[in-house]
Write a protein that holds these residues in place. Sequence first.
Motif, PDB file in Angstrom:
ATOM      1  N   TYR A   1      25.079  31.575  34.957  1.00  0.00           N
ATOM      2  CA  TYR A   1      25.410  30.829  35.686  1.00  0.00           C
ATOM      3  C   TYR A   1      26.523  31.616  36.800  1.00  0.00           C
ATOM      4  CZ  TYR A   1      22.797  26.915  34.248  1.00  0.00           C
ATOM      5  OH  TYR A   1      21.377  25.689  33.678  1.00  0.00           O
ATOM      6  N   LEU A   2      27.398  31.533  36.099  1.00  0.00           N
ATOM      7  CA  LEU A   2      28.168  32.841  36.501  1.00  0.00           C
ATOM      8  C   LEU A   2      27.363  34.117  37.446  1.00  0.00           C
ATOM      9  CD1 LEU A   2      30.920  32.905  34.029  1.00  0.00           C
ATOM     10  CD2 LEU A   2      31.165  31.001  35.586  1.00  0.00           C
ATOM     11  N   ASN A   3      26.975  34.170  36.675  1.00  0.00           N
ATOM     12  CA  ASN A   3      26.410  35.143  37.307  1.00  0.00           C
ATOM     13  C   ASN A   3      25.330  35.351  38.659  1.00  0.00           C
ATOM     14  OD1 ASN A   3      27.967  37.231  35.810  1.00  0.00           O
ATOM     15  ND2 ASN A   3      26.475  37.852  33.969  1.00  0.00           N
ATOM     16  N   ASP A   4      24.402  34.172  38.666  1.00  0.00           N
ATOM     17  CA  ASP A   4      24.067  33.562  39.580  1.00  0.00           C
ATOM     18  C   ASP A   4      24.536  33.136  40.717  1.00  0.00           C
ATOM     19  OD1 ASP A   4      21.370  31.892  40.275  1.00  0.00           O
ATOM     20  OD2 ASP A   4      21.940  30.557  39.663  1.00  0.00           O
ATOM     21  N   PRO A   5      23.784  34.283  41.840  1.00  0.00           N
ATOM     22  CA  PRO A   5      23.844  33.347  43.418  1.00  0.00           C
ATOM     23  C   PRO A   5      23.532  32.462  44.016  1.00  0.00           C
ATOM     24  CG  PRO A   5      22.243  35.473  43.233  1.00  0.00           C
ATOM     25  CD  PRO A   5      22.761  34.791  41.484  1.00  0.00           C
ATOM     26  N   LEU A   6      22.666  31.661  42.953  1.00  0.00           N
ATOM     27  CA  LEU A   6      22.666  30.384  43.648  1.00  0.00           C
ATOM     28  C   LEU A   6      23.331  29.794  43.230  1.00  0.00           C
ATOM     29  CD1 LEU A   6      18.948  31.271  44.361  1.00  0.00           C
ATOM     30  CD2 LEU A   6      20.119  31.340  46.469  1.00  0.00           C
ATOM     31  N   TYR A   7      24.050  29.233  42.008  1.00  0.00           N
ATOM     32  CA  TYR A   7      24.709  28.274  41.448  1.00  0.00           C
ATOM     33  C   TYR A   7      25.951  27.829  42.274  1.00  0.00           C
ATOM     34  CZ  TYR A   7      27.693  26.066  38.078  1.00  0.00           C
ATOM     35  OH  TYR A   7      28.746  24.912  37.685  1.00  0.00           O
ATOM     36  N   LEU A   8      25.665  26.982  42.818  1.00  0.00           N
ATOM     37  CA  LEU A   8      26.577  25.946  43.742  1.00  0.00           C
ATOM     38  C   LEU A   8      27.767  25.557  43.026  1.00  0.00           C
ATOM     39  CD1 LEU A   8      23.193  24.034  44.941  1.00  0.00           C
ATOM     40  CD2 LEU A   8      24.337  25.792  45.988  1.00  0.00           C
ATOM     41  N   GLY A   9      27.940  25.479  41.776  1.00  0.00           N
ATOM     42  CA  GLY A   9      29.709  25.013  41.120  1.00  0.00           C
ATOM     43  C   GLY A   9      30.510  25.696  41.402  1.00  0.00           C
ATOM     44  N   HIS A  10      31.363  26.446  41.277  1.00  0.00           N
ATOM     45  CA  HIS A  10      33.149  27.626  40.769  1.00  0.00           C
ATOM     46  C   HIS A  10      32.891  28.306  39.816  1.00  0.00           C
ATOM     47  CE1 HIS A  10      35.456  25.805  44.585  1.00  0.00           C
ATOM     48  NE2 HIS A  10      35.523  24.455  43.626  1.00  0.00           N
ATOM     49  N   LYS A  11      33.024  29.148  40.509  1.00  0.00           N
ATOM     50  CA  LYS A  11      32.413  30.576  39.006  1.00  0.00           C
ATOM     51  C   LYS A  11      34.185  30.889  39.082  1.00  0.00           C
ATOM     52  CE  LYS A  11      27.793  31.996  41.732  1.00  0.00           C
ATOM     53  NZ  LYS A  11      27.040  33.012  41.745  1.00  0.00           N
TER      54      LYS A  11
END
Length: 541
Positions: free
Chosen positions: A195-205
């Motif tokens: 998720y930290l590397n997912d450009p579409l993840y909508l939470g704070h990285k």
Amino acid sequence: MGAHNLTGTTLLQNGVYSKGTAYSEEERAALHLKGLLPPVPATISMQVEAMMEQLRAFDTPFQKALFLDGLRSSNETLYFRLLLEHIEEVLPLVYTPTVGEVCQKFSHLFRFAKGLYLSIEDKGHVSEILENLPQEAVDMIVVTDGQRILGLGDLGINGMGIPVGKLALYTACAGVDPRRTLPVILDVGTNTERYLNDPLYLGHKHPRVSGQEYDDFIEEFFQSVYKKWPKCVVQFEDFGNNHAFDLLARYRSRYCCYNDDIQGTASIVVSGFFSAMRAKKSKLSNEKILFLGAGEAATGVAGLIADAMVEDGLSREDALARLYLFDSKGLVTTTRGDTLAAHKLPFAKDIPSVKDFEEAIRTLRPTAIVGLSAQSGAFTESIVKAMTEINERPIVFALSNPTSKAECTAEQAYTWSDGKVLFSCGSPFDPVTYKGKTYVPRQGNNSYVFPGIGLGAILAQCKEITQEVFLSAAHTCADMVTEDDLAHGSLYPSLTRVREISHLVAVNIIKLALATGQAQIEAPADIEKFVTDNMYTPDYE
């Protein structure tokens, strides 16, 4: 459904109040809907039939779940009516096991805004953010920080699917008014690289925040919520072990809150044991139980079983002596040498540690094994056969979910035990026919108990939710199991009776709260009618 002054397309696009095609000719004229809908009004029954036809046309549970999400956003009343009328078919799509896949892909699927997203970056501003919500009144909150979603781990804000799904169950199963519920996700970061590397993840990285900053954020959340809604019930869901026990200990006597993973799971598993005792014609105080897993669920269950054994006549010490935990390092013993977490300590035994689960079975000779390990296939053929050699009616509870994490399947349990097993599962399995007999393995699903617990706590305006509540719910659910259920291997009643079960759970909790001084209401003249009158039913007004 409550008063509103919406008309025209604004009304049709409001999923909370819209009836879709079900407006009468008179309503269409009064609400400026003429020409905006097909000309012949439908009934809600016609709508349910049409939606079920569409639902069944999809190939996969995941596709069906997305369809239901869209339906809910366009017509909430119809969504809950469909869920209620087809609960056994639809519940696994709304919650476990399908919700697991929905959560994993949540950021990629986001279409309809539901609930409250609070980030650690919002610290100091939680009260003002609560003012943005459309609800004036909230009775029930389900909150997660996304750290331990089902058996899937840290999903960050993608875990929002869990509070949304859970609250749908409060409504469908117990009639908690959906307009007075609030799903909440606390975004404190995620440690999941994907998720930290997912450009579409909508939470704070950023990595998960913990320690004092985390504790202060949770404290602000509770203070803000209870300042705005002093009588609401908060349910913790899918927090990691490193926080779940601490948070429950910190808040359980300050506010009306509970942790379903620790306490709700305990209640439903103990209910399954009460039914198994009827099938065995035995007493719980005679059992010796070995848990595979030693996290929130396992220690919560073990603690409540100890309470039930004490109720059965044992001392606390003798009850704890009959309960064994087996974790990733082997049997939980005082001799193991590692520093044991506080929640495991009461169950640690002063015996040599054993590293192999089957060896532990042969050494301890338990009457029951309970899987809460999220280890797929952990109950092997030789393990189930070992249990069958030791016991005339071995108890095997494979409770990890989703289905991909189950310790064994129902078919394996019945086949390997030659039909002798008393089996319960954490995910749904189809009936199994073995040697001409059909067994109906019912899911030990928390939805038998937590909706009624929530409803009872809301209606009694409980100051806190005590351990007695969870034992009460376990007894209530087990008492609804018929002799015919037991004859087919079912340790739980049919889920089609869930509203009836939730009603009785709530009635018994209100009685308990009144008797123990936990209720903040006057005793109703007729408690059963009081509960019935306060249960939401999905009908158009």
